[in-house]
Design a protein around this motif. Structure first.
Motif, PDB file in Angstrom:
ATOM      1  N   ALA A  14       0.831  -1.199   0.000  1.00  0.00           N
ATOM      2  CA  ALA A  14       0.000   0.000   0.000  1.00  0.00           C
ATOM      3  C   ALA A  14       0.867   1.251   0.000  1.00  0.00           C
ATOM      4  O   ALA A  14       0.605   2.202  -0.748  1.00  0.00           O
ATOM      5  CB  ALA A  14      -0.941   0.001   1.211  1.00  0.00           C
ATOM      6  N   ALA A  15       1.908   1.259   0.809  1.00  0.00           N
ATOM      7  CA  ALA A  15       2.813   2.409   0.859  1.00  0.00           C
ATOM      8  C   ALA A  15       3.482   2.617  -0.492  1.00  0.00           C
ATOM      9  O   ALA A  15       3.611   3.749  -0.970  1.00  0.00           O
ATOM     10  CB  ALA A  15       3.863   2.201   1.949  1.00  0.00           C
ATOM     11  N   SER A  16       3.883   1.534  -1.118  1.00  0.00           N
ATOM     12  CA  SER A  16       4.507   1.628  -2.441  1.00  0.00           C
ATOM     13  C   SER A  16       3.534   2.196  -3.470  1.00  0.00           C
ATOM     14  O   SER A  16       3.899   3.053  -4.280  1.00  0.00           O
ATOM     15  CB  SER A  16       4.998   0.247  -2.869  1.00  0.00           C
ATOM     16  N   ALA A  17       2.300   1.747  -3.431  1.00  0.00           N
ATOM     17  CA  ALA A  17       1.284   2.237  -4.385  1.00  0.00           C
ATOM     18  C   ALA A  17       0.970   3.711  -4.155  1.00  0.00           C
ATOM     19  O   ALA A  17       0.837   4.480  -5.114  1.00  0.00           O
ATOM     20  CB  ALA A  17       0.011   1.403  -4.260  1.00  0.00           C
ATOM     21  N   VAL A  18       0.869   4.121  -2.901  1.00  0.00           N
ATOM     22  CA  VAL A  18       0.591   5.530  -2.595  1.00  0.00           C
ATOM     23  C   VAL A  18       1.737   6.410  -3.077  1.00  0.00           C
ATOM     24  O   VAL A  18       1.522   7.436  -3.726  1.00  0.00           O
ATOM     25  CB  VAL A  18       0.325   5.733  -1.078  1.00  0.00           C
ATOM     26  N   ALA A  19       2.967   6.011  -2.782  1.00  0.00           N
ATOM     27  CA  ALA A  19       4.130   6.794  -3.215  1.00  0.00           C
ATOM     28  C   ALA A  19       4.202   6.856  -4.742  1.00  0.00           C
ATOM     29  O   ALA A  19       4.530   7.901  -5.312  1.00  0.00           O
ATOM     30  CB  ALA A  19       5.413   6.199  -2.643  1.00  0.00           C
ATOM     31  N   ALA A  20       3.877   5.761  -5.408  1.00  0.00           N
ATOM     32  CA  ALA A  20       3.891   5.746  -6.878  1.00  0.00           C
ATOM     33  C   ALA A  20       2.853   6.711  -7.439  1.00  0.00           C
ATOM     34  O   ALA A  20       3.126   7.454  -8.389  1.00  0.00           O
ATOM     35  CB  ALA A  20       3.635   4.331  -7.386  1.00  0.00           C
ATOM     36  N   GLU A  21       1.665   6.728  -6.862  1.00  0.00           N
ATOM     37  CA  GLU A  21       0.622   7.647  -7.321  1.00  0.00           C
ATOM     38  C   GLU A  21       1.018   9.093  -7.072  1.00  0.00           C
ATOM     39  O   GLU A  21       0.744   9.967  -7.888  1.00  0.00           O
ATOM     40  CB  GLU A  21      -0.720   7.334  -6.656  1.00  0.00           C
ATOM     41  N   MET A  22       1.669   9.341  -5.949  1.00  0.00           N
ATOM     42  CA  MET A  22       2.143  10.695  -5.677  1.00  0.00           C
ATOM     43  C   MET A  22       3.151  11.133  -6.731  1.00  0.00           C
ATOM     44  O   MET A  22       3.115  12.257  -7.202  1.00  0.00           O
ATOM     45  CB  MET A  22       2.794  10.763  -4.294  1.00  0.00           C
ATOM     46  N   ALA A  23       4.040  10.220  -7.111  1.00  0.00           N
ATOM     47  CA  ALA A  23       5.093  10.546  -8.068  1.00  0.00           C
ATOM     48  C   ALA A  23       4.552  10.760  -9.470  1.00  0.00           C
ATOM     49  O   ALA A  23       5.053  11.589 -10.216  1.00  0.00           O
ATOM     50  CB  ALA A  23       6.151   9.442  -8.074  1.00  0.00           C
ATOM     51  N   ARG A  24       3.508  10.031  -9.849  1.00  0.00           N
ATOM     52  CA  ARG A  24       3.032  10.141 -11.227  1.00  0.00           C
ATOM     53  C   ARG A  24       1.793  11.010 -11.397  1.00  0.00           C
ATOM     54  O   ARG A  24       1.242  11.090 -12.475  1.00  0.00           O
ATOM     55  CB  ARG A  24       2.852   8.765 -11.841  1.00  0.00           C
ATOM     56  N   GLY A  25       1.328  11.641 -10.339  1.00  0.00           N
ATOM     57  CA  GLY A  25       0.258  12.611 -10.472  1.00  0.00           C
ATOM     58  C   GLY A  25      -1.141  12.108 -10.175  1.00  0.00           C
ATOM     59  O   GLY A  25      -2.110  12.824 -10.379  1.00  0.00           O
ATOM     60  N   GLY A  26      -1.283  10.889  -9.679  1.00  0.00           N
ATOM     61  CA  GLY A  26      -2.605  10.364  -9.361  1.00  0.00           C
ATOM     62  C   GLY A  26      -2.984  10.546  -7.904  1.00  0.00           C
ATOM     63  O   GLY A  26      -3.895   9.889  -7.408  1.00  0.00           O
ATOM     64  N   TRP A  27      -2.300  11.448  -7.232  1.00  0.00           N
ATOM     65  CA  TRP A  27      -2.483  11.616  -5.796  1.00  0.00           C
ATOM     66  C   TRP A  27      -3.884  12.095  -5.426  1.00  0.00           C
ATOM     67  O   TRP A  27      -4.468  11.623  -4.465  1.00  0.00           O
ATOM     68  CB  TRP A  27      -1.419  12.548  -5.234  1.00  0.00           C
ATOM     69  N   LEU A  28      -4.459  13.027  -6.155  1.00  0.00           N
ATOM     70  CA  LEU A  28      -5.735  13.615  -5.736  1.00  0.00           C
ATOM     71  C   LEU A  28      -6.859  12.588  -5.647  1.00  0.00           C
ATOM     72  O   LEU A  28      -7.655  12.617  -4.709  1.00  0.00           O
ATOM     73  CB  LEU A  28      -6.120  14.772  -6.643  1.00  0.00           C
ATOM     74  N   SER A  29      -6.952  11.677  -6.599  1.00  0.00           N
ATOM     75  CA  SER A  29      -8.012  10.670  -6.528  1.00  0.00           C
ATOM     76  C   SER A  29      -7.745   9.677  -5.388  1.00  0.00           C
ATOM     77  O   SER A  29      -8.672   9.285  -4.683  1.00  0.00           O
ATOM     78  CB  SER A  29      -8.171   9.944  -7.855  1.00  0.00           C
ATOM     79  N   LEU A  30      -6.504   9.307  -5.201  1.00  0.00           N
ATOM     80  CA  LEU A  30      -6.167   8.401  -4.109  1.00  0.00           C
ATOM     81  C   LEU A  30      -6.324   9.091  -2.758  1.00  0.00           C
ATOM     82  O   LEU A  30      -6.704   8.462  -1.777  1.00  0.00           O
ATOM     83  CB  LEU A  30      -4.741   7.882  -4.276  1.00  0.00           C
ATOM     84  N   ARG A  31      -6.094  10.383  -2.720  1.00  0.00           N
ATOM     85  CA  ARG A  31      -6.217  11.161  -1.483  1.00  0.00           C
ATOM     86  C   ARG A  31      -7.636  11.050  -0.913  1.00  0.00           C
ATOM     87  O   ARG A  31      -7.826  10.847   0.281  1.00  0.00           O
ATOM     88  CB  ARG A  31      -5.872  12.627  -1.757  1.00  0.00           C
ATOM     89  N   GLU A  32      -8.627  11.161  -1.776  1.00  0.00           N
ATOM     90  CA  GLU A  32     -10.015  11.071  -1.309  1.00  0.00           C
ATOM     91  C   GLU A  32     -10.350   9.670  -0.816  1.00  0.00           C
ATOM     92  O   GLU A  32     -11.093   9.511   0.147  1.00  0.00           O
ATOM     93  CB  GLU A  32     -10.979  11.529  -2.405  1.00  0.00           C
ATOM     94  N   ALA A  33      -9.794   8.666  -1.462  1.00  0.00           N
ATOM     95  CA  ALA A  33      -9.993   7.293  -0.996  1.00  0.00           C
ATOM     96  C   ALA A  33      -9.338   7.101   0.373  1.00  0.00           C
ATOM     97  O   ALA A  33      -9.911   6.460   1.258  1.00  0.00           O
ATOM     98  CB  ALA A  33      -9.423   6.307  -2.011  1.00  0.00           C
ATOM     99  N   LEU A  34      -8.160   7.690   0.566  1.00  0.00           N
ATOM    100  CA  LEU A  34      -7.494   7.589   1.871  1.00  0.00           C
ATOM    101  C   LEU A  34      -8.244   8.371   2.944  1.00  0.00           C
ATOM    102  O   LEU A  34      -8.251   7.978   4.107  1.00  0.00           O
ATOM    103  CB  LEU A  34      -6.044   8.058   1.771  1.00  0.00           C
ATOM    104  N   ARG A  35      -8.870   9.471   2.567  1.00  0.00           N
ATOM    105  CA  ARG A  35      -9.705  10.218   3.528  1.00  0.00           C
ATOM    106  C   ARG A  35     -10.781   9.294   4.096  1.00  0.00           C
ATOM    107  O   ARG A  35     -10.994   9.233   5.296  1.00  0.00           O
ATOM    108  CB  ARG A  35     -10.346  11.427   2.862  1.00  0.00           C
ATOM    109  N   ARG A  36     -11.422   8.556   3.216  1.00  0.00           N
ATOM    110  CA  ARG A  36     -12.461   7.625   3.672  1.00  0.00           C
ATOM    111  C   ARG A  36     -11.858   6.486   4.487  1.00  0.00           C
ATOM    112  O   ARG A  36     -12.433   6.042   5.469  1.00  0.00           O
ATOM    113  CB  ARG A  36     -13.243   7.087   2.474  1.00  0.00           C
ATOM    114  N   PHE A  37     -10.677   6.033   4.090  1.00  0.00           N
ATOM    115  CA  PHE A  37     -10.021   4.937   4.795  1.00  0.00           C
ATOM    116  C   PHE A  37      -9.647   5.328   6.228  1.00  0.00           C
ATOM    117  O   PHE A  37      -9.847   4.562   7.163  1.00  0.00           O
ATOM    118  CB  PHE A  37      -8.773   4.494   4.021  1.00  0.00           C
ATOM    119  N   PHE A  38      -9.100   6.516   6.415  1.00  0.00           N
ATOM    120  CA  PHE A  38      -8.642   6.970   7.735  1.00  0.00           C
ATOM    121  C   PHE A  38      -9.773   7.472   8.637  1.00  0.00           C
ATOM    122  O   PHE A  38      -9.516   7.962   9.728  1.00  0.00           O
ATOM    123  CB  PHE A  38      -7.599   8.089   7.586  1.00  0.00           C
TER     124      PHE A  38
END
Length: 151
Positions: A14-38
């Motif tokens: 999960a950490a690897s996938a989050v860091a990869a999304e941050m690096a390639r620009g997919g952070w905003l969509s994953l950010r909202e999913a993490l908001r719900r997760f946390f």
């Protein structure tokens, strides 16, 4: 001990996938999913965790190209700890976290089937083949017209 291993088995990819999304620009969509997760930690804690992740993402994208690999590695280490601590408190959230990932170990092909992966590749071209790869006499063409050998 087994539950700690289970937590890490989910937190590391999960950490690897989050860091990869941050690096390639997919952070905003994953950010909202993490908001719900946390969500279990309460809104103020969720906001603080997302604020820290936003800062890390901003640092990563603004870094010089030669520094990004090291920054991403440190970010992944921090994310592993953050996610593992959360999963330790809420062990039933492991499946939900795994569902947020683009691909998990559960998606692996069955035994005997070819398995091809390419991870942590930035600005590179990857050719994967299950078996022999014949580029023919002209080699591999990346969208450039082949050279005319008679010219």
């Amino acid at each position: 001990m087994a539950s700690e291993l289970d937590v890490m088995a989910v937190a590391v990819p999960a950490a690897s996938a989050v860091a990869a999304e941050m690096a390639r620009g997919g952070w905003l969509s994953l950010r909202e999913a993490l908001r719900r997760f946390f969500r279990r930690d309460g809104e103020s804690s969720v906001e603080r965790q997302l604020e820290l992740l936003d800062e890390a993402q901003q640092t990563l994208v603004e870094a010089a190209e030669e520094d990004r690999g090291g920054l991403r590695s440190r970010l992944e280490q921090r994310l592993v700890l953050q996610l593992a601590a959360y999963l330790d408190r809420y062990p039933d959230m492991g499946e939900e976290l795994a569902a947020l990932l683009p691909a998990t170990q559960d998606d692996a092909p069955s035994e005997g089937a070819p398995a091809l992966t390419a991870q942590n590749n930035t600005n590179s071209q990857i050719v994967q083949a299950s078996g022999n790869l014949d580029a023919g006499s002209g080699g591999i063409n990346y969208g450039v017209p082949p050279r005319n050998p008679r010219a």
